[in-house]
Write a protein that holds these residues in place. Structure first.
Motif, PDB file in Angstrom:
ATOM      1  N   UNK A   1       7.802   9.323  -3.500  1.00  0.00           N
ATOM      2  CA  UNK A   1       8.823   9.404  -4.740  1.00  0.00           C
ATOM      3  C   UNK A   1       9.565   8.038  -4.622  1.00  0.00           C
ATOM      4  N   UNK A   2       9.983   7.476  -3.615  1.00  0.00           N
ATOM      5  CA  UNK A   2      10.447   6.253  -3.533  1.00  0.00           C
ATOM      6  C   UNK A   2       9.777   5.003  -4.222  1.00  0.00           C
ATOM      7  N   UNK A   3       8.450   4.984  -4.155  1.00  0.00           N
ATOM      8  CA  UNK A   3       7.334   3.955  -4.763  1.00  0.00           C
ATOM      9  C   UNK A   3       7.390   4.031  -6.253  1.00  0.00           C
ATOM     10  N   UNK A   4       7.513   5.496  -6.718  1.00  0.00           N
ATOM     11  CA  UNK A   4       7.606   5.700  -7.887  1.00  0.00           C
ATOM     12  C   UNK A   4       8.897   5.254  -8.730  1.00  0.00           C
ATOM     13  N   UNK A   5      10.015   5.224  -7.980  1.00  0.00           N
ATOM     14  CA  UNK A   5      11.231   4.748  -8.523  1.00  0.00           C
ATOM     15  C   UNK A   5      11.189   3.195  -8.815  1.00  0.00           C
ATOM     16  N   UNK A   6      10.627   2.657  -7.593  1.00  0.00           N
ATOM     17  CA  UNK A   6      10.325   1.080  -7.645  1.00  0.00           C
ATOM     18  C   UNK A   6       9.380   0.633  -8.624  1.00  0.00           C
ATOM     19  N   UNK A   7       8.465   1.410  -9.011  1.00  0.00           N
ATOM     20  CA  UNK A   7       7.566   1.289 -10.208  1.00  0.00           C
ATOM     21  C   UNK A   7       8.035   1.175 -11.352  1.00  0.00           C
ATOM     22  N   UNK A   8       8.862   2.049 -11.863  1.00  0.00           N
ATOM     23  CA  UNK A   8       9.882   2.115 -12.928  1.00  0.00           C
ATOM     24  C   UNK A   8      10.708   1.009 -13.157  1.00  0.00           C
ATOM     25  N   UNK A   9      11.402   0.598 -11.858  1.00  0.00           N
ATOM     26  CA  UNK A   9      12.286  -0.517 -12.112  1.00  0.00           C
ATOM     27  C   UNK A   9      11.537  -1.787 -12.360  1.00  0.00           C
ATOM     28  N   UNK A  10      10.466  -1.930 -11.555  1.00  0.00           N
ATOM     29  CA  UNK A  10       9.784  -3.204 -11.829  1.00  0.00           C
ATOM     30  C   UNK A  10       9.248  -3.272 -13.219  1.00  0.00           C
ATOM     31  N   UNK A  11       8.321  -2.152 -13.529  1.00  0.00           N
ATOM     32  CA  UNK A  11       8.023  -2.096 -15.134  1.00  0.00           C
ATOM     33  C   UNK A  11       9.038  -2.261 -16.284  1.00  0.00           C
ATOM     34  N   UNK A  12       9.959  -1.694 -16.117  1.00  0.00           N
ATOM     35  CA  UNK A  12      10.838  -1.942 -17.359  1.00  0.00           C
ATOM     36  C   UNK A  12      11.715  -3.220 -17.146  1.00  0.00           C
TER      37      UNK A  12
END
Length: 372
Positions: free
Chosen positions: A175-186
């Motif tokens: 779940x932490x990696x999903x949060x990192x993914x969204x932060x990086x993507x946007x």
């Protein structure tokens, strides 16, 4: 083995796993249909060769990026959903460097437009004449920055985000990696803009026409660059894992982290090298993928991530060689499927192939052998 024994074993296999028989029959039918299409002239051999070439190229990118994801899983034991956005981050940092080097002399574009990779249509790669032959130093420099930049990004995120929760459950890390993914993507979208942009001067890329039975197959310098870079890095990973102390330590930690720690292996250092190697391969994969296809967008990594996960699962979760072979299978399936279905469904065909193969061999093509 006699005919009777072969028949008996085949019958036992069909009875034990009838879906495997269905899968085998489907493959045979598709092969016969393809042969029929070639014989009737409804599709040309050269067209099939082009699809195979594109599938192999795409598969090499998926496999190269899949190595990093597979290493992360086998060493750290979690599925990193931010991996696709590492690809995008590496691609943008590399292409910002390429634009800056290529446009630094004799270009009217300002430095800001170059570093933003022509955000808002301020400058185009075609106008800068970017290609591996016309601007080799810009391309090589961009490729190096893509790798180094992604390594730095992976290490920083690991130190600030993943390390504090590493001892918790796998679902917490996921779940932490999903949060990192969204932060990086946007974050990438905010900085570089949402528009997809062309990155290379297509007309400036030399190519060689390889004769086929009914036409030719064009192999460009960017095709060759992708094959050389991906193939060389894959060979380097193989040699590292099999011939170096670091590789042996990584394989030992993937097999049993507690035992590796007891025997004196510096596990934290191995984790850092995992991010270094995986990040470097991932960033370069993103860069050469953009070089090959000629366009760059903030969503590229997320689209690739789904195929990378499919390749890693298909090859056997945690297996480096499985990720490579799985990437090639996924790439070829997505490319070749357009012979029978619309191109918009090609990714679905790749996932269907993954599901069917896993039904036959649930542990994956390489049986989940970690990092080996």
């Amino acid at each position: 083995m006699g005919v009777t024994e072969s028949y008996s074993r085949g019958r036992e296999l069909a009875a034990g796993n009838p879906l495997a028989l269905v899968f085998g029959l489907l493959v045979v039918l598709l092969v016969f249909d393809l042969v029929g299409k070639l014989a009737s002239g409804s599709i040309q051999i050269s067209s099939v060769a082009v699809l195979i070439k594109d599938g192999l190229a795409r598969g090499l990118v998926i496999g190269l990026a899949g190595i990093g994801l597979s290493m992360t899983y086998s060493i750290l034991n979690f599925a990193n959903f931010a991996h696709g956005d590492y690809i995008t981050a590496g691609a943008f940092s590399g292409w910002a460097t390429t634009y800056l080097v290529a446009g630094g002399f004799g270009s009217s574009a300002n430095v800001g437009s170059l570093l933003l990779v022509g955000a808002g249509g301020s400058v185009f790669g075609g106008a800068l004449g970017i290609s591996v032959t016309t601007t080799p130093f810009a391309v090589i420099g961009g490729m190096l920055v893509a790798g180094v930049g992604t390594v730095a990004l992976a290490l920083i995120i690991d130190r600030l985000v993943f390390e504090p929760v590493r001892d918790r459950s796998g679902i917490t890390l996921l779940i932490t990696s999903i949060g990192v993914a969204f932060a990086l993507r946007y974050g990438i979208q905010f900085v570089f803009g949402p528009a997809k942009r062309g990155t290379t001067a297509a007309g400036a890329v030399p190519s060689v026409s390889v004769p086929a039975v009914d036409g030719t197959v064009s192999i460009s310098a960017h095709d060759a660059t992708l094959v050389v870079v991906a193939g060389g890095l894959m060979l380097g990973v193989h040699l590292l894992l099999q011939r170096t102390r670091l590789g042996k330590a990584m394989r030992a930690m993937a097999d049993n982290e507690d035992l590796a720690r007891v025997t004196g292996i510096p596990t934290e250092r191995v984790v850092q090298f995992t991010w270094v190697i995986g990040g470097g391969l991932t960033g370069i994969a993103g860069y050469v993928f953009v070089l090959w296809k000629g366009t760059l967008g903030w969503f590229d990594g997320w689209i690739l991530l789904l195929l990378i996960f499919a390749a890693v699962i298909l090859g056997g979760i945690g297996s480096i060689y499985g990720a490579i072979v799985g990437g090639l299978v996924i790439g070829l399936t997505a490319s070749m499927s357009v012979i029978w279905i619309p191109s918009s469904f090609s990714r679905a065909a790749a996932f269907l192939a993954m599901i069917l193969i896993l039904i036959v061999k649930p542990t994956g093509l390489f049986s989940g052998r970690a990092t080996s």
